[in-house]
Design a protein around this motif. Structure first.
Motif, PDB file in Angstrom:
ATOM      1  N   SER A 174       0.813  -1.216   0.000  1.00 43.27           N
ATOM      2  CA  SER A 174       0.000   0.000   0.000  1.00 43.27           C
ATOM      3  C   SER A 174       0.844   1.263   0.000  1.00 43.27           C
ATOM      4  O   SER A 174       0.367   2.333  -0.376  1.00 43.27           O
ATOM      5  CB  SER A 174      -0.933   0.007   1.224  1.00 43.27           C
ATOM      6  N   ALA A 175       2.107   1.136   0.415  1.00 44.82           N
ATOM      7  CA  ALA A 175       2.978   2.307   0.515  1.00 44.82           C
ATOM      8  C   ALA A 175       3.322   2.904  -0.825  1.00 44.82           C
ATOM      9  O   ALA A 175       3.608   4.096  -0.936  1.00 44.82           O
ATOM     10  CB  ALA A 175       4.267   1.941   1.258  1.00 44.82           C
ATOM     11  N   VAL A 176       3.319   2.082  -1.874  1.00 41.93           N
ATOM     12  CA  VAL A 176       3.895   2.517  -3.151  1.00 41.93           C
ATOM     13  C   VAL A 176       2.858   2.987  -4.161  1.00 41.93           C
ATOM     14  O   VAL A 176       3.202   3.271  -5.311  1.00 41.93           O
ATOM     15  CB  VAL A 176       4.737   1.385  -3.783  1.00 41.93           C
ATOM     16  N   ALA A 177       1.594   3.100  -3.747  1.00 40.91           N
ATOM     17  CA  ALA A 177       0.545   3.492  -4.695  1.00 40.91           C
ATOM     18  C   ALA A 177       0.869   4.812  -5.384  1.00 40.91           C
ATOM     19  O   ALA A 177       0.763   4.933  -6.614  1.00 40.91           O
ATOM     20  CB  ALA A 177      -0.801   3.576  -3.982  1.00 40.91           C
ATOM     21  N   GLY A 178       1.253   5.814  -4.616  1.00 42.76           N
ATOM     22  CA  GLY A 178       1.553   7.122  -5.193  1.00 42.76           C
ATOM     23  C   GLY A 178       2.739   7.079  -6.129  1.00 42.76           C
ATOM     24  O   GLY A 178       2.702   7.653  -7.224  1.00 42.76           O
ATOM     25  N   LEU A 179       3.797   6.383  -5.724  1.00 42.48           N
ATOM     26  CA  LEU A 179       4.984   6.284  -6.572  1.00 42.48           C
ATOM     27  C   LEU A 179       4.663   5.538  -7.861  1.00 42.48           C
ATOM     28  O   LEU A 179       5.098   5.937  -8.947  1.00 42.48           O
ATOM     29  CB  LEU A 179       6.103   5.578  -5.814  1.00 42.48           C
ATOM     30  N   ALA A 180       3.896   4.467  -7.762  1.00 39.95           N
ATOM     31  CA  ALA A 180       3.522   3.718  -8.962  1.00 39.95           C
ATOM     32  C   ALA A 180       2.758   4.606  -9.938  1.00 39.95           C
ATOM     33  O   ALA A 180       2.981   4.554 -11.158  1.00 39.95           O
ATOM     34  CB  ALA A 180       2.671   2.507  -8.571  1.00 39.95           C
ATOM     35  N   ALA A 181       1.866   5.441  -9.411  1.00 39.46           N
ATOM     36  CA  ALA A 181       1.098   6.344 -10.266  1.00 39.46           C
ATOM     37  C   ALA A 181       1.994   7.376 -10.939  1.00 39.46           C
ATOM     38  O   ALA A 181       1.832   7.682 -12.127  1.00 39.46           O
ATOM     39  CB  ALA A 181       0.008   7.040  -9.456  1.00 39.46           C
ATOM     40  N   VAL A 182       2.952   7.920 -10.214  1.00 42.45           N
ATOM     41  CA  VAL A 182       3.872   8.911 -10.786  1.00 42.45           C
ATOM     42  C   VAL A 182       4.716   8.279 -11.888  1.00 42.45           C
ATOM     43  O   VAL A 182       4.910   8.865 -12.965  1.00 42.45           O
ATOM     44  CB  VAL A 182       4.778   9.510  -9.685  1.00 42.45           C
ATOM     45  N   LEU A 183       5.222   7.077 -11.639  1.00 35.98           N
ATOM     46  CA  LEU A 183       6.062   6.408 -12.636  1.00 35.98           C
ATOM     47  C   LEU A 183       5.265   6.067 -13.894  1.00 35.98           C
ATOM     48  O   LEU A 183       5.765   6.229 -15.023  1.00 35.98           O
ATOM     49  CB  LEU A 183       6.665   5.143 -12.034  1.00 35.98           C
TER      50      LEU A 183
END
Length: 396
Positions: free
Chosen positions: A344-353
């Protein structure tokens, strides 16, 4: 970087941000200040790291990405440590004050003065894992009994972590929203007290306290930044984290507050659908997402009050880019930059990438070479078995 990000199908819905007071009235500066004063007095308190992801910022085509890594928080592995435990103390404070006919101080509860009285007050909640772990930890610290309701898809590792903290864990056959319903029903029947991170009609004080506790994380991040970010990408769930961070950023940066982008799993997109309808909308979860902490079908009404005014963009991401993002953080080119994060921590980073590989999506979000993005890395490795499978190349 893997083509998985270029191939990812992101969905976009525009918010309807407007000038309003929700960021100051639903969660007031006093709410945040009170939580800060209490939580920073807890044994073991230390600010969590704000990490600059330079290589990934370059890959995404933005100026910088700052990642607030909540893995070390109080040894519990997630930002939830700030919310559930603080809200539990506030519930106990209100109930003890009413029972004893005198104003009870949080410091006295924390220091054990009312341990015998706390032992007679049962606190309950539903959880996907991290909120329940925080509540169990908070209850253990002050001697209050704790019952945690989990749904069928919560991993046994997360359940065991709550049992290790003294909680009685009740697993049901349904989904997260069904566990919320059962926790409420049994609490009402037995005179127990619900400590939830989502609000409903007639129930608002504990969710407000939960969100106020999260403000500690946001204040730490803001104090560590030299200037306001241009964007903040925030996990969805019921909306508590996103609303708290959006409100705290508005209070801190005023008119320079960053553009708020809410990110959800495409399999559990209640805030996305709420944005499209411009009102809180529940969705039926037909398949569980890998991002267990974000598998929520019904938004918090209190959180939505803030997000309706503050969130400009809503994005959903497919599960296919979650495990690759976890691996990117855990296996960077420079080993000293290694971050072990939960799903759940990486949702924002995944979206940016993914947006960095999609010109149209990047334009919709206003992302470009001068963008400075703040991310909340909401959890570390809260289930070692799942993390090990991801690192072995599985999508868990």
């Amino acid at each position: 970087m893997s083509n998985v990000f270029a191939d990812a199908a992101l969905r976009y819905a525009a918010g309807s941000p407007q000038t309003g007071t929700a960021a100051f009235s639903v969660l007031s500066p006093t709410d945040f200040s009170a939580a800060w004063d209490e939580i920073t007095a807890w044994s073991g308190y230390a600010p969590t790291p704000l990490v600059s992801l330079e290589a990934l910022a370059s890959e995404a085509g933005v100026a910088r990405i700052d990642y607030k890594h909540e893995g070390p928080r109080f040894g519990l592995g997630s930002f939830k440590a700030l919310g559930g435990a603080y809200a539990a103390m506030r519930v106990l404070q209100r109930e003890l004050s009413a029972r004893l006919g005198t104003e009870v101080a949080l410091a006295d509860i924390r220091e054990g003065k009312y341990a015998d009285d706390c032992a007679k007050i049962v606190l309950v909640s539903a959880t996907d894992g991290n909120h329940g772990r925080s509540l169990a930890w908070g209850c253990k610290n002050v001697g209050a009994p704790c019952r945690i309701y989990i749904h069928a898809e919560v991993s046994e590792g997360r359940a065991e972590a709550m049992r290790d903290l003294g909680a009685e864990v009740i697993r049901i056959d349904g989904d997260y929203d069904a566990s919320v319903g059962l926790a409420r029903e049994e609490a009402e029947a037995n005179g127990w007290f619900v400590v939830s991170d989502t609000s409903w009609e007639g129930y608002s004080e504990p969710p407000r306290d939960v969100m106020a506790g999260y403000g500690v994380m946001t204040r730490e991040a803001c104090d560590a930044l030299e200037q306001a970010p241009t964007h903040v990408f925030l996990q969805g769930g019921v909306g508590g984290l996103a609303a708290s961070v959006a409100a705290a950023l508005r209070q801190y940066w005023k008119e320079d507050s960053p553009r708020v982008v809410v990110v959800e799993p495409e399999l559990a997109a209640c805030l996305f659908e709420s944005a499209k309808s411009q009102k809180p909308v529940a969705v039926h979860i037909e398949e569980e997402t890998i991002m267990a902490g974000l598998s929520c079908g019904e938004p918090s009404e209190m959180a939505w009050e803030i997000l309706a005014e503050e969130a400009r963009d809503f994005v959903t991401i497919p599960d296919s880019i979650v495990a690759p993002t976890v691996r990117l953080l855990a296996m960077p080119e420079n080993p000293t930059d290694k971050i072990e994060a939960g799903e759940s921590a990486v949702a924002g980073l995944a979206a940016v990438l993914a947006a960095g590989k999609d010109t149209e999506m990047a334009q919709s979000l206003g992302l470009g070479p001068t963008s400075r993005v703040l991310l909340i890395g909401s959890e570390g490795v809260t289930d070692p078995d799942i993390f090990a499978r991801i690192m072995a190349g599985e999508n868990a």
